[in-house]
Design a protein around this motif. Structure first.
Motif, PDB file in Angstrom:
ATOM      1  N   PRO A 259       0.753  -1.392   0.061  1.00 29.44           N
ATOM      2  CA  PRO A 259       0.015   0.074   0.119  1.00 29.44           C
ATOM      3  C   PRO A 259       0.913   1.120  -0.082  1.00 29.44           C
ATOM      4  O   PRO A 259       1.956   1.347   0.640  1.00 29.44           O
ATOM      5  CB  PRO A 259      -0.819  -0.056   1.339  1.00 29.44           C
ATOM      6  N   HIS A 260       0.292   2.297  -0.546  1.00 24.87           N
ATOM      7  CA  HIS A 260       1.172   3.381  -0.947  1.00 24.87           C
ATOM      8  C   HIS A 260       1.421   4.196   0.480  1.00 24.87           C
ATOM      9  O   HIS A 260       2.539   5.103   0.858  1.00 24.87           O
ATOM     10  CB  HIS A 260       0.774   4.262  -1.708  1.00 24.87           C
ATOM     11  N   ASP A 261       0.451   4.123   1.605  1.00 27.13           N
ATOM     12  CA  ASP A 261       0.712   4.693   2.891  1.00 27.13           C
ATOM     13  C   ASP A 261       1.410   3.814   3.825  1.00 27.13           C
ATOM     14  O   ASP A 261       0.989   2.536   3.552  1.00 27.13           O
ATOM     15  CB  ASP A 261      -0.671   5.190   3.296  1.00 27.13           C
ATOM     16  N   GLY A 262       2.030   4.363   4.569  1.00 29.37           N
ATOM     17  CA  GLY A 262       2.817   3.413   5.458  1.00 29.37           C
ATOM     18  C   GLY A 262       4.256   3.146   5.033  1.00 29.37           C
ATOM     19  O   GLY A 262       4.830   3.535   4.263  1.00 29.37           O
ATOM     20  N   LEU A 263       4.921   2.064   6.019  1.00 29.94           N
ATOM     21  CA  LEU A 263       6.168   1.572   5.754  1.00 29.94           C
ATOM     22  C   LEU A 263       6.331   0.913   4.362  1.00 29.94           C
ATOM     23  O   LEU A 263       5.551   0.235   4.025  1.00 29.94           O
ATOM     24  CB  LEU A 263       6.594   0.894   6.932  1.00 29.94           C
ATOM     25  N   LEU A 264       7.286   1.586   3.726  1.00 31.47           N
ATOM     26  CA  LEU A 264       7.904   0.936   2.557  1.00 31.47           C
ATOM     27  C   LEU A 264       6.660   1.006   1.332  1.00 31.47           C
ATOM     28  O   LEU A 264       6.658   0.078   0.551  1.00 31.47           O
ATOM     29  CB  LEU A 264       8.167  -0.700   2.349  1.00 31.47           C
ATOM     30  N   GLY A 265       5.749   2.056   1.808  1.00 29.17           N
ATOM     31  CA  GLY A 265       4.995   2.267   0.622  1.00 29.17           C
ATOM     32  C   GLY A 265       5.103   2.452  -0.802  1.00 29.17           C
ATOM     33  O   GLY A 265       6.105   3.031  -1.203  1.00 29.17           O
TER      34      GLY A 265
END
Length: 365
Positions: A259-265
């Motif tokens: 997912p684009h949001d969050g860690l490693l997005g």
């Protein structure tokens, strides 16, 4: 919390003069200091957030070869930007650069603005980064307060207390501003950065080598080791993560976009999940495959285990070669196949990239 509120303007003038005299002799050579191109300086300042100079240097050169200006960066795909950033970590910086480039193209004629107010409106740019860009790229007489500057200023003026708390931080900004002489914003910013990087170190500061020691309030009072105060160490949690490795006959490996949001997005990775307490690795993998892919898999064997540390926790990524026993792998947007030679445009988290390397070594590729 105790604040040092007294300031002798003459001391700040003397410190500024000595700091700049030292900097003229001791300035560190860096590629991004050889240019006044605001775009290149912006890129370097974003890369230097939470990352050491020696780590940034090769990524900076590679990134600019691919994206030499705002226009090329704005028109690139996010996948291309993340691929160029791969391995540098803190990928939200790359996503913010890409978003900001689009804003610059749409609203600023593909030019980096020179004012702190306009810079702070861009994704990924806070007050200190805005000040650094304004000072270094445009010569503005503005203060900075990055990690190095915060430590240097706190020690010079014996500002006690948590440097990130509101009252202490406000005082540090005032003290930092007091060091900037008219027309010397660029050199002052760079000099403070360098002094913090090579002399006024977080641990064991080299006070006898410091050109400012005779006016440093912390050194004169024997407080250099307690300012700024050390943060209590937190226990770094560890997580076991299981990854399913599905391989086609041509050697390509199945990946999914995070997912684009969050860690490693936005990065591509093996389908994976965290092992619950008391759960066997294979059991965790079967559960994760069912939940994420809606398929059932036969686990053939473990292909490798990779340890990796993030800012707040550590993981061991356990990779298992799998085959489908029921269902089909998802296809379409958000899924892809990494070619057998391991190249392509996929940007992978470092742990997943290491797992790919283990698989290829095993196969003699």
């Amino acid at each position: 919390m105790k604040l040092e509120t007294r300031e002798d303007p003459r001391s700040a003038v003397w410190i500024s003069a000595e700091l700049l005299r030292w900097f003229r002799k001791a300035a560190r050579p860096m590629a991004w200091r050889e240019t006044r191109d605001p775009y290149r300086i912006w890129v370097s300042e974003i890369m230097l957030q939470q990352t050491r100079v020696e780590t940034v240097a090769p990524y900076y050169e590679r990134f600019l070869r691919k994206f030499p200006d705002v226009d090329s960066l704005a028109r690139a795909t996010l996948d291309d930007v993340l691929k160029a950033w791969e391995g540098l970590g803190y990928y939200s910086r790359a996503r913010n650069l890409h978003r900001a480039a689009g804003i610059l193209l749409a609203r600023h004629g593909a030019k980096v603005p020179r004012t702190i107010e306009a810079l702070e409106l861009l994704p990924g740019i806070g007050r200190s980064t805005a000040g650094a860009i304004a000072a270094i790229a445009f010569g503005e007489d503005v203060p900075i307060l990055d990690a190095n500057a915060r430590r240097v200023v706190a020690r010079l003026f014996a500002v006690e207390g948590d440097p990130r708390s509101g009252a202490v931080e406000n005082l540090l900004w005032k003290r930092s501003a007091s060091l900037v002489r008219k027309g010397k914003g660029r050199d002052t910013a760079l000099a403070v950065m360098d002094l913090g990087a090579v002399v006024c170190l977080p641990k064991a500061p080299r006070c006898p080598e410091c050109p400012l020691s005779s006016r440093c309030s912390s050194y004169l009072r024997g407080l250099q080791d307690s300012i700024p105060p050390k943060r209590a160490k937190k226990t770094t949690p560890h997580r076991d993560v299981v990854a399913a490795v599905f391989r086609r006959k041509d050697g390509a490996l199945f990946l999914m976009r995070r997912p684009h949001d969050g860690l490693l997005g936005g990065l591509w990775a093996f389908p994976s999940g965290r092992r619950d307490p008391g759960e066997a690795l294979e059991e965790a993998l079967r559960r994760s495959v069912r939940e994420k892919l809606q398929v059932r898999a036969v686990i053939q064997r473990q292909v490798g285990a990779v340890r990796h540390a993030y800012s707040h926790y550590r993981i061991t990524l356990h990779g298992f070669l799998c085959e489908l026993s029921r269902g089909a792998l998802p296809a379409g947007e958000g899924t892809g196949w990494l070619p057998g030679h391991g190249e392509g445009t996929f940007a992978l988290p470092r742990a997943d990239r290491k797992l790919v390397e283990i698989i290829h070594r095993e196969e003699g590729r």
